[in-house]
Motif scaffolding. Structure first.
Motif, PDB file in Angstrom:
ATOM      1  N   PRO A  63       4.860  20.716  -0.268  1.00 24.73           N
ATOM      2  CA  PRO A  63       5.384  19.341  -0.549  1.00 24.73           C
ATOM      3  C   PRO A  63       4.483  18.289  -0.097  1.00 24.73           C
ATOM      4  O   PRO A  63       3.379  18.317   0.832  1.00 24.73           O
ATOM      5  CB  PRO A  63       6.655  19.487   0.491  1.00 24.73           C
ATOM      6  N   PHE A  64       4.864  17.069  -0.423  1.00 19.48           N
ATOM      7  CA  PHE A  64       4.123  15.970  -0.197  1.00 19.48           C
ATOM      8  C   PHE A  64       5.040  14.952   0.684  1.00 19.48           C
ATOM      9  O   PHE A  64       6.338  15.145   0.482  1.00 19.48           O
ATOM     10  CB  PHE A  64       3.429  15.080  -1.230  1.00 19.48           C
ATOM     11  N   SER A  65       4.409  13.999   1.356  1.00 22.78           N
ATOM     12  CA  SER A  65       5.131  12.922   1.849  1.00 22.78           C
ATOM     13  C   SER A  65       4.389  11.541   1.342  1.00 22.78           C
ATOM     14  O   SER A  65       3.382  11.598   1.068  1.00 22.78           O
ATOM     15  CB  SER A  65       5.126  12.779   3.566  1.00 22.78           C
ATOM     16  N   LEU A  66       5.377  10.513   1.096  1.00 26.95           N
ATOM     17  CA  LEU A  66       4.938   9.207   0.483  1.00 26.95           C
ATOM     18  C   LEU A  66       5.495   8.205   1.432  1.00 26.95           C
ATOM     19  O   LEU A  66       6.372   7.912   1.792  1.00 26.95           O
ATOM     20  CB  LEU A  66       5.635   9.006  -1.173  1.00 26.95           C
ATOM     21  N   LYS A  67       4.236   7.481   1.927  1.00 25.61           N
ATOM     22  CA  LYS A  67       4.639   6.372   2.839  1.00 25.61           C
ATOM     23  C   LYS A  67       4.278   4.895   2.183  1.00 25.61           C
ATOM     24  O   LYS A  67       3.137   4.957   1.517  1.00 25.61           O
ATOM     25  CB  LYS A  67       3.616   6.461   4.188  1.00 25.61           C
ATOM     26  N   ARG A 104       8.022  -3.214   8.132  1.00 22.19           N
ATOM     27  CA  ARG A 104       8.946  -2.351   7.311  1.00 22.19           C
ATOM     28  C   ARG A 104       8.146  -1.272   6.362  1.00 22.19           C
ATOM     29  O   ARG A 104       7.310  -1.735   5.645  1.00 22.19           O
ATOM     30  CB  ARG A 104       9.597  -3.356   6.481  1.00 22.19           C
ATOM     31  N   THR A 105       8.557  -0.117   6.752  1.00 18.82           N
ATOM     32  CA  THR A 105       7.764   0.902   5.894  1.00 18.82           C
ATOM     33  C   THR A 105       8.936   1.904   5.462  1.00 18.82           C
ATOM     34  O   THR A 105      10.050   1.985   5.882  1.00 18.82           O
ATOM     35  CB  THR A 105       6.669   2.025   6.691  1.00 18.82           C
ATOM     36  N   LEU A 106       8.610   2.498   4.367  1.00 17.02           N
ATOM     37  CA  LEU A 106       9.576   3.522   3.590  1.00 17.02           C
ATOM     38  C   LEU A 106       8.705   4.966   3.752  1.00 17.02           C
ATOM     39  O   LEU A 106       7.683   4.916   3.040  1.00 17.02           O
ATOM     40  CB  LEU A 106      10.034   3.134   2.547  1.00 17.02           C
ATOM     41  N   THR A 107       9.163   5.894   4.206  1.00  9.10           N
ATOM     42  CA  THR A 107       8.699   7.172   4.172  1.00  9.10           C
ATOM     43  C   THR A 107       9.441   8.224   3.269  1.00  9.10           C
ATOM     44  O   THR A 107      10.855   8.210   3.689  1.00  9.10           O
ATOM     45  CB  THR A 107       8.153   7.860   5.414  1.00  9.10           C
ATOM     46  N   LEU A 108       9.000   8.992   2.338  1.00  9.42           N
ATOM     47  CA  LEU A 108       9.860  10.132   1.676  1.00  9.42           C
ATOM     48  C   LEU A 108       9.077  11.196   1.862  1.00  9.42           C
ATOM     49  O   LEU A 108       7.887  11.431   1.758  1.00  9.42           O
ATOM     50  CB  LEU A 108       9.963   9.877   0.157  1.00  9.42           C
ATOM     51  N   ARG A 109       9.826  12.302   2.244  1.00  9.06           N
ATOM     52  CA  ARG A 109       9.155  13.569   2.503  1.00  9.06           C
ATOM     53  C   ARG A 109       9.785  14.905   1.798  1.00  9.06           C
ATOM     54  O   ARG A 109      10.711  14.478   0.943  1.00  9.06           O
ATOM     55  CB  ARG A 109       9.663  14.042   4.109  1.00  9.06           C
ATOM     56  N   ASN A 110       9.111  15.795   1.612  1.00  9.18           N
ATOM     57  CA  ASN A 110       9.511  16.953   0.951  1.00  9.18           C
ATOM     58  C   ASN A 110       9.836  16.715  -0.386  1.00  9.18           C
ATOM     59  O   ASN A 110      10.387  16.898  -1.305  1.00  9.18           O
ATOM     60  CB  ASN A 110      11.152  17.380   1.285  1.00  9.18           C
ATOM     61  N   GLY A 150       0.947  -1.308  -0.064  1.00  5.93           N
ATOM     62  CA  GLY A 150       0.038  -0.209   0.044  1.00  5.93           C
ATOM     63  C   GLY A 150       0.945   1.204  -0.148  1.00  5.93           C
ATOM     64  O   GLY A 150       2.132   1.028   0.383  1.00  5.93           O
ATOM     65  N   ALA A 151       0.262   2.395  -0.399  1.00  2.69           N
ATOM     66  CA  ALA A 151       0.771   3.748  -0.553  1.00  2.69           C
ATOM     67  C   ALA A 151       0.128   4.795  -0.003  1.00  2.69           C
ATOM     68  O   ALA A 151      -1.306   4.666  -0.356  1.00  2.69           O
ATOM     69  CB  ALA A 151       1.419   3.822  -1.687  1.00  2.69           C
ATOM     70  N   MET A 152       0.576   5.808   0.556  1.00  2.00           N
ATOM     71  CA  MET A 152      -0.212   7.042   0.768  1.00  2.00           C
ATOM     72  C   MET A 152       0.573   8.273   0.454  1.00  2.00           C
ATOM     73  O   MET A 152       1.684   8.393   0.787  1.00  2.00           O
ATOM     74  CB  MET A 152      -0.698   6.872   2.256  1.00  2.00           C
ATOM     75  N   LEU A 153      -0.019   9.084  -0.230  1.00  2.00           N
ATOM     76  CA  LEU A 153       0.573  10.352  -0.823  1.00  2.00           C
ATOM     77  C   LEU A 153       0.052  11.547  -0.225  1.00  2.00           C
ATOM     78  O   LEU A 153      -1.251  11.648  -0.897  1.00  2.00           O
ATOM     79  CB  LEU A 153       0.625  10.260  -2.301  1.00  2.00           C
ATOM     80  N   ARG A 154       0.568  12.124   0.729  1.00  5.18           N
ATOM     81  CA  ARG A 154      -0.366  13.088   1.645  1.00  5.18           C
ATOM     82  C   ARG A 154       0.268  14.469   1.403  1.00  5.18           C
ATOM     83  O   ARG A 154       1.591  14.718   1.549  1.00  5.18           O
ATOM     84  CB  ARG A 154      -0.475  12.766   2.925  1.00  5.18           C
ATOM     85  N   SER A 155      -0.344  15.594   1.375  1.00  3.39           N
ATOM     86  CA  SER A 155      -0.162  16.840   1.283  1.00  3.39           C
ATOM     87  C   SER A 155       0.348  17.400   2.532  1.00  3.39           C
ATOM     88  O   SER A 155      -0.116  16.696   3.559  1.00  3.39           O
ATOM     89  CB  SER A 155      -0.822  17.924   0.367  1.00  3.39           C
ATOM     90  N   LYS A 156       1.296  18.670   2.717  1.00  2.00           N
ATOM     91  CA  LYS A 156       1.466  19.090   3.892  1.00  2.00           C
ATOM     92  C   LYS A 156       0.206  19.489   4.757  1.00  2.00           C
ATOM     93  O   LYS A 156       0.181  19.645   5.982  1.00  2.00           O
ATOM     94  CB  LYS A 156       2.324  20.329   3.761  1.00  2.00           C
ATOM     95  N   GLY A 157      -0.918  19.641   3.814  1.00  6.43           N
ATOM     96  CA  GLY A 157      -2.184  20.496   4.593  1.00  6.43           C
ATOM     97  C   GLY A 157      -2.966  19.182   5.024  1.00  6.43           C
ATOM     98  O   GLY A 157      -4.184  19.160   5.499  1.00  6.43           O
ATOM     99  N   GLY A 158      -2.632  17.785   4.824  1.00  7.08           N
ATOM    100  CA  GLY A 158      -3.377  16.730   5.160  1.00  7.08           C
ATOM    101  C   GLY A 158      -4.051  15.979   4.014  1.00  7.08           C
ATOM    102  O   GLY A 158      -4.785  15.073   4.362  1.00  7.08           O
ATOM    103  N   ALA A 159      -4.162  16.680   3.005  1.00  9.27           N
ATOM    104  CA  ALA A 159      -5.261  16.098   1.899  1.00  9.27           C
ATOM    105  C   ALA A 159      -4.326  14.902   1.009  1.00  9.27           C
ATOM    106  O   ALA A 159      -2.988  15.011   0.746  1.00  9.27           O
ATOM    107  CB  ALA A 159      -5.594  17.187   0.722  1.00  9.27           C
TER     108      ALA A 159
END
Length: 304
Positions: free
Chosen positions: A282-286, A294-300, A238-247
């Motif tokens: 910016p977005f964050s991808l988890k 095991r998870t991987l999170t990319l920020r900015n 699974g993946a979640m792509l979330r904006s800084k504002g929470g959308a």
């Protein structure tokens, strides 16, 4: 091959569905879920999704015996706020993905059922925010509500099926991108963001680069990954792509040629819907695996 050609080729691959991939439904909903408890028939233990640092509130239609609430692993929760008819839970960072906890509540009025059990399952990124729990016999209104919910779910499935059918029937190449409205005269934009993106999950993974792409209707994140020596292969469920504002952007697919191993850096691509007015970063991808911590999170993440 020039950099612009590489960008275009990636866009064509994503549009034409040249490889299989994995996806997990991302719509856990931001509204209220309803659970009905029946006194005259057996039923499976309801499962509730929880996540570290996120709040889940259970709202009951009767007073609880506050002194009789049973919560397995209570010390693993940073918040257990018990009210007269409510229970608010927030797991701490000590919980791990796919871990489960048993919750039992007892009702003060003595009406059937006198108690209720729930299975709390830890999700790596998402939690159900509000759940209403009713001890009622089925009425005409509840059946009608269930029918409305099923019809809404069926409509969503039909829309998604139509979208997938349109993609399959679209021609390949540039014509395919144009036919599904994913590209305009500006083409597909891309950039190397390896130096800009911050990462969490380095104890599991090594990477070689991160590249970002944007078309008229879609965005994509491309990562080259390998697991650390001695680790078992990893595949994103699974993946979640979330904006800084929470959308959240709607994730369409996760594309992997094969599970990530320690032998070589393999490509992983996450694609999401992103109309032009929704790609303000910016977005964050988890990313997370199906079973395991095991998870991987990319920020900015800022798309071109």
């Amino acid at each position: 091959m020039t950099s612009s050609s590489i960008v275009m080729v990636l866009g064509l691959l994503l549009a034409s569905g040249a490889a299989t991939g994995q996806s997990e439904p991302s719509d856990f909903g931001t509204g209220t879920r309803r659970i009905e408890l029946f006194s005259d028939e057996p039923q499976a233990t309801p499962e509730i999704l929880i996540s570290a640092g996120l709040s889940t509130t259970l709202l009951f239609d009767a007073d609880l015996k506050r002194e009789a609430v049973e919560l397995e692993g209570r010390d693993r929760f940073s918040l257990v706020d018990l009210g007269q008819t409510t229970l608010r839970l927030m797991p701490s960072s000590r919980v791990t993905a796919a871990e489960t906890f048993r919750l039992v509540v007892h009702f003060r009025d003595g009406a059937a059922p006198v108690s209720a059990s729930f299975r709390l399952r830890v999700h790596p990124a998402k939690a159900e925010p509000l759940i209403e729990i009713y001890r009622i016999r089925r009425t005409l209104e509840t059946y009608q509500q269930e029918v409305r919910e099923k019809e809404a779910e069926l409509l969503r499935c039909k829309v998604e099926t139509s979208r997938l059918a349109a993609e399959r029937e679209a021609p390949a190449g540039l014509a395919g991108l144009l036919s599904v409205g994913a590209m305009d005269e500006h083409g597909v934009l891309g950039r190397d963001a390896s130096k800009d993106v911050s990462r969490e999950g380095e104890k599991w993974f090594q990477h070689s680069f991160v590249k970002l792409y944007r078309s008229k209707a879609w965005v994509a994140v491309e990562i080259r990954l390998t697991v650390k020596p001695g680790a078992v292969p990893w595949i994103a469920k699974g993946a979640m792509l979330r904006s800084k504002g929470g959308a959240d952007l709607k994730v369409l697919r996760i594309w992997q040629v094969q599970p990530t191993s320690e032998k070589e850096f393999l490509r992983l691509v996450v694609e999401a819907e992103a109309p032009a007015d929704s790609v303000q970063g910016p977005f964050s991808l988890k990313l997370w695996e199906e079973e395991g911590p095991r998870t991987l999170t990319l920020r900015n993440i800022t798309f071109p």
